[in-house]
Motif scaffolding. Structure first.
Motif, PDB file in Angstrom:
ATOM      1  N   ARG B 179      -4.703  11.208  10.671  1.00 18.40           N
ATOM      2  CA  ARG B 179      -4.795  10.549   9.365  1.00 18.40           C
ATOM      3  C   ARG B 179      -6.216  10.603   8.819  1.00 18.40           C
ATOM      4  N   LEU B 199      -8.572   3.996   3.108  1.00 18.84           N
ATOM      5  CA  LEU B 199      -7.633   4.201   4.200  1.00 18.84           C
ATOM      6  C   LEU B 199      -7.474   2.932   5.026  1.00 18.84           C
ATOM      7  N   SER B 203      -4.080   0.187   5.486  1.00 22.86           N
ATOM      8  CA  SER B 203      -3.388   0.051   6.774  1.00 22.86           C
ATOM      9  C   SER B 203      -4.097  -0.979   7.635  1.00 22.86           C
TER      10      SER B 203
END
Lengths: 335, 335
Positions: B179, B199, B203
DNA sequence: ACTTGGCACTCTCAGAAGCCGAGTGCCAGT
DNA sequence: ACTGGCACTCGGCTTCTGAGAGTGCCAAGT
């Protein structure tokens, strides 16, 4: 030819010369060291030692200084490497203890060695072939070229470029990397080469695998980037007044990786000394090299050592080199 | 205060002193350089130049030598950097041309620079922040620790350790790496930091991502391992006879990465000269530094330069440094 | 006002002379 | 086998000297 007293005289001369950097005469000798004989007797011994090539005179009627042969005898038979004192050991241990990665260990080691010996320190990176492979990675940088990374258990990273067929899909490259990685993980260099051979044999149809495997094998086999790090170069300026002339060739030699590798010699897990003309490199024939392999017992990874004037304190230098080599080996084996 | 002729005298004195390393007197000056006036006139000019701090005398009734201030005036107003000759350019180009990877480019550059200037060369590795990220990799070395690798478009590899929660499955680590890799590929350092922030925000629940991202960010931001490579140290021995005393501090300074980085100064894409006492580091106050940034036009990646005696040939050194900087920049931009 | 030749002066450097002392080799005596 | 004595050697240090290079200044010339 060499009775006890003559050896004692040689030892005393070397000790004195190392300390004072001046030719030492018979009178000073009996005064400073308890030899219990008269200067005249010493003179006879000195003449005899000179005859046999252990001593020499800078000019008639100055004192004597040791020759390379004299130092050699001294190192071989007249000295025992004393273990370091507890505080010294602790200093080494704490200095190395804070190291984060392999680069850090090596750079700390070279600084440490240079400092405690006041000489020029040389440390070779642990050789990849005795360590175990942790990771392999293929990174595509261009359509026709990829970067190959190899990480070993000692934390060392080596790299190489791989040419690829232009039209290869990224997925194939990745797949090849994964397969190779699975095949060699936790193997030593020698084992890995064998495993890779099998891998290629089992998948002859593949177009991506062979070039990558070849590159890996080349990295493992040739180990061409065996690096050497030098530190404490400023200590060359302290090698002695007579060194100002011979300094440039020494500095020059220290810049050449190839020379340094040759200098450290084949790795052995004990201290070796090369004195003056015993060194092949002409620029270093007025220096001595004290080196030692390091690693686990019976498994030498690489060599480290120091370069100093032939007129150096061999016992203490040898003790320091040995101690540092052991600590570094132990440290790397653990972490 | 400074008419044309005085400037000509200063220029002649510096030229002569650089060539012969000897204090230069009025008579020799009119003989060797077509000044078309008598020695007495020159003497007056020299006295005046000394008054204003551009010259000094080693002792009464020896010739004059330039001061740092004199060199400074010379560099600023009395000289133009001449472009190198074609053969010289070609030599640089072919020497750099064979380079394989970044390490090779840097090491070739430092050798080249040392050789053509006969001085000590310093080359800084291209800074990661202006290059583009090509690859990120997370390699699990221990249950609780992983190695983070970062590869940039210039071929540079940086690394860091990451602490992980012990019970993290390997798959999670891998997923995090993928990722992150996808998020930052082909971004510059600054862009990447922003992307990583997003990012992490998206998350928050993930346990593996944050520590890894933090490590990446730290690598990108601090760029703590900006390395500097030194070469041609043996040339210190040739700096001059008067240098034997000041040699050790110079060698010492060259061992300190921090000092060297400071020495190269903030990067600018043209040649800068720091003369004698203009250097902060006390050990280097009898040396001059000629440095230049390199990279693309309007995008400086790093700095390179040479260290030599204040009594150096500034025009030719500056020309060499400038030429090498340009070639390296161009070369890296292409490959 | 600038330039120039002349001149006295200073100071380093190189060489010569001379002394000192450390060190040696040898020999005769214990 | 060791020792004391002695003559000898030779490098290093000091001192002295002269030569030479260079300066600063002044008075005269343009």
């Amino acid at each position: 030819m060499l009775d006890e007293r003559k050896l004692a005289v040689l030892r005393a001369i070397i000790t004195d010369y190392v300390e004072n950097s001046e030719p030492v005469g018979s009178k000073a000798l009996v005064e400073r060291y308890r030899l219990d004989v008269s200067p005249a007797t010493i003179r006879n011994d000195m003449a005899s030692l000179e005859e046999e090539g252990y001593l020499t005179q800078p000019h008639t009627s100055a004192g004597r200084i040791p020759t390379d042969k004299g130092y050699r005898l001294f190192v071989d038979r007249l000295t025992t490497v004393k273990p370091l004192s507890l505080p010294e050991k602790r200093a080494i241990s704490t200095f190395l203890g804070g190291a984060a990665d392999l680069d850090d260990v090596v750079s700390r080691t070279v600084r440490l060695l240079a400092q405690i010996t006041s000489q020029v320190a040389i440390v070779q990176y642990p050789i990849v072939s005795t360590a175990v492979i942790r990771h392999i990675d293929v990174i595509r940088l261009h359509p026709d070229r990829a970067l190959l990374l190899l990480v070993t258990s000692t934390g060392r990273i080596t790299q190489a470029h791989v040419e690829l067929p232009v039209e290869t899909p990224d997925a194939d490259v990745e797949a090849a990397a994964v397969r190779i990685g699975a095949a060699v993980r936790n193997l030593t260099s020698a084992q890995a080469v064998r495993a890779l051979n099998e891998l290629v044999r089992d998948s002859a149809s593949d177009t991506v695998l062979p070039p990558v495997v070849n590159a890996v094998t080349a990295l493992l086999a040739a180990d061409p980037t065996t690096r050497v790090v030098v530190g404490g170069v400023q200590n060359v300026a302290r090698f002695g007044d007579d060194f100002h002339a011979a300094m440039e060739p020494v500095l020059e030699a220290l810049e050449e990786q190839v020379v340094l590798l040759r200098l450290l010699g084949e790795a052995r897990n004990d201290v070796t000394v090369r004195i003056g003309h015993e060194n092949e490199h002409v620029g270093l024939q007025s220096t001595s090299v004290v080196a030692s392999g390091y690693g686990m017992p019976d498994d030498v990874w690489a060599t480290l050592g120091v370069v100093g004037p032939t007129r150096m304190n061999y016992p203490s230098t040898m003790a320091s080199v040995r101690a540092v080599a052991r600590y570094v080996g132990r440290f790397l084996a653990e972490g």
